[in-house]
Enzyme design. Structure first.
Site, PDB file in Angstrom:
ATOM      1  N   ARG A 238       0.843  -1.187   0.000  1.00 57.72           N
ATOM      2  CA  ARG A 238       0.000   0.000   0.000  1.00 57.72           C
ATOM      3  C   ARG A 238       0.881   1.240   0.000  1.00 57.72           C
ATOM      4  NH1 ARG A 238      -3.440  -2.669  -1.773  1.00 57.72           N
ATOM      5  NH2 ARG A 238      -5.568  -2.976  -1.027  1.00 57.72           N
ATOM      6  N   GLU A 267      -4.057   7.515  -5.390  1.00 59.13           N
ATOM      7  CA  GLU A 267      -4.253   6.798  -6.661  1.00 59.13           C
ATOM      8  C   GLU A 267      -5.564   7.246  -7.295  1.00 59.13           C
ATOM      9  OE1 GLU A 267      -4.027   2.638  -5.708  1.00 59.13           O
ATOM     10  OE2 GLU A 267      -1.953   2.779  -5.051  1.00 59.13           O
ATOM     11  N   HIS A 286      -1.234   0.312 -10.017  1.00 58.40           N
ATOM     12  CA  HIS A 286      -1.840  -0.628  -9.051  1.00 58.40           C
ATOM     13  C   HIS A 286      -2.479  -1.819  -9.789  1.00 58.40           C
ATOM     14  CE1 HIS A 286      -3.826  -0.983  -4.814  1.00 58.40           C
ATOM     15  NE2 HIS A 286      -3.598  -2.176  -5.341  1.00 58.40           N
TER      16      HIS A 286
HETATM   17  C1  DGY Z   1      -6.051  -5.937  -3.152  1.00 58.85           C
HETATM   18  O1  DGY Z   1      -6.733  -6.928  -3.419  1.00 58.85           O
HETATM   19  O2  DGY Z   1      -6.083  -5.390  -2.052  1.00 58.85           O
HETATM   20  C2  DGY Z   1      -5.155  -5.439  -4.223  1.00 58.85           C
HETATM   21  O3  DGY Z   1      -4.368  -4.374  -3.819  1.00 58.85           O
HETATM   22  C3  DGY Z   1      -5.981  -5.031  -5.410  1.00 58.85           C
HETATM   23  O4  DGY Z   1      -6.762  -3.935  -5.052  1.00 58.85           O
END
Ligand code: DGY
Length: 324
Positions: A238, A267, A286
């Site tokens: 993250r 983002e 992402h």
């Molecule tokens: C998640 O599944 O948390 C990934 O980062 C995709 O959003």
């Protein structure tokens, strides 16, 4: 029959599974916020992803029993408020591990072998006839990998590094990991180490942290200063676990050779962010889990979780809110 609100589209076959048991409203929370909010009043279940659901929205859904997120990360949800309201939260661990690990490994290779920069030279007709030494990359195989975060995805990355690329692996995890039980193939190949030991030894530092109060801004100037000179930093967890101005300073001072980033504090990455154009940053939008197969598997698991919860069963992907 209960009322399910789909707040981000899911594949048609999964939507049909829900429709065969429940009344469904499809209202994309981002694109049709008024319809989404109107539907909340009578919603028993929500399914979707990538949209923050805070205490104010939860207050508009007094009958809500379950939120089923088509993601493994749960940082979009107000966990304390869900717990207080007795709303079940489900997520999709397990089905995306190998795909995210592939993405992270792609960033490792792209940054150290300078794939994007060199590919752009070819595309722009700048292929130098005598390939100069200043454009050489650095080997990945045999180098030391340091993993910050060693959950299922971290273990999948360690497997690629240790078994495929002959890399010694160090990992830092908040809770002790029983390798014999969880990842027996990594025994003798991955070693737990405190950050103070991992950072100066690792050629690649990969952060795979969920976002929480404990990890917010954890990777800061002090952490970058402790890394080996010329290390490569990858973030596949993250964005907000990293202090981005400190990352930029570490790149500009030469402490870091390069960074490969799939996640950012904001983002989509704002146009004005210096990370967008930094010559030594390889940035992805992402896409860790974004393959056809895996996104479908995530939607299918989220659907199963939702249907199990609405049937009064404990879903396989229930998130343990008592950890909050
Ligand atoms: C998640 O599944 O948390 C990934 O980062 C995709 O959003």
């Amino acid at each position: 029959m209960k009322h399910v609100v789909v707040f981000k589209e899911i594949p048609a076959d999964q939507l049909d599974r829900i429709k065969s048991e429940h009344h469904v409203t499809v209202a994309n929370a981002e694109q049709a916020p008024a319809a989404f909010r109107a539907a909340l009043a009578s919603a028993h279940g929500l399914i979707g992803s990538s949209y923050p659901i805070d205490a104010a929205l939860l207050a508009e859904a007094p009958q809500l029993e379950v939120i089923s997120s088509a993601s493994v990360g749960v940082d979009n949800y107000d966990l304390a408020e869900l717990r207080r309201r007795g709303v079940l939260l489900c997520h999709t661990p397990g089905v995306l591990d190998d795909t995210v690990a592939d993405t992270v490994f792609g960033l490792l290779l792209a940054t150290s072998r300078r794939f994007v920069e060199l590919s752009n030279m070819v595309r722009e007709g700048r292929w130098p006839k005598d390939f100069p030494e200043e454009l050489y990359g650095f080997d990945v195989h045999g180098k030391t990998l340091g993993l910050i975060g060693f959950g299922r995805i971290g273990q999948a990355i360690a497997r690629r590094a240790a078994l495929g690329f002959g890399m010694p692996v160090l990992y830092h995890a908040r809770h002790p990991v029983d390798l014999a039980a969880q990842a027996p193939d990594l025994r003798g190949k991955a070693e737990q180490a405190p950050l103070a030991e991992l950072l100066p030894r690792a050629d690649f530092v990969v952060a795979m942290l969920p976002l929480s109060g404990a990890t917010h801004g954890l990777i800061d100037a002090k952490v970058f200063a402790a890394m080996k000179h010329g290390a490569i930093f990858i973030n596949g967890g993250r964005g907000r676990t990293v202090v981005e101005p400190d990352l930029l300073a570490a790149l500009d001072s030469g402490r870091l050779r390069a960074a490969g980033l799939d996640v950012f504090a904001i983002e989509p990455l704002p146009f004005e962010s210096p990370l967008r154009t930094h010559p030594r940053v390889t940035a992805l939008p992402h896409i860790g889990s974004a393959t056809h197969e895996t996104r479908h598997a995530m939607a299918a698991l989220a659907t199963t979780n939702l249907l199990q919860a609405l049937a009064g069963q404990r879903p396989v992907g229930a998130f343990d809110l008592t950890r909050v």
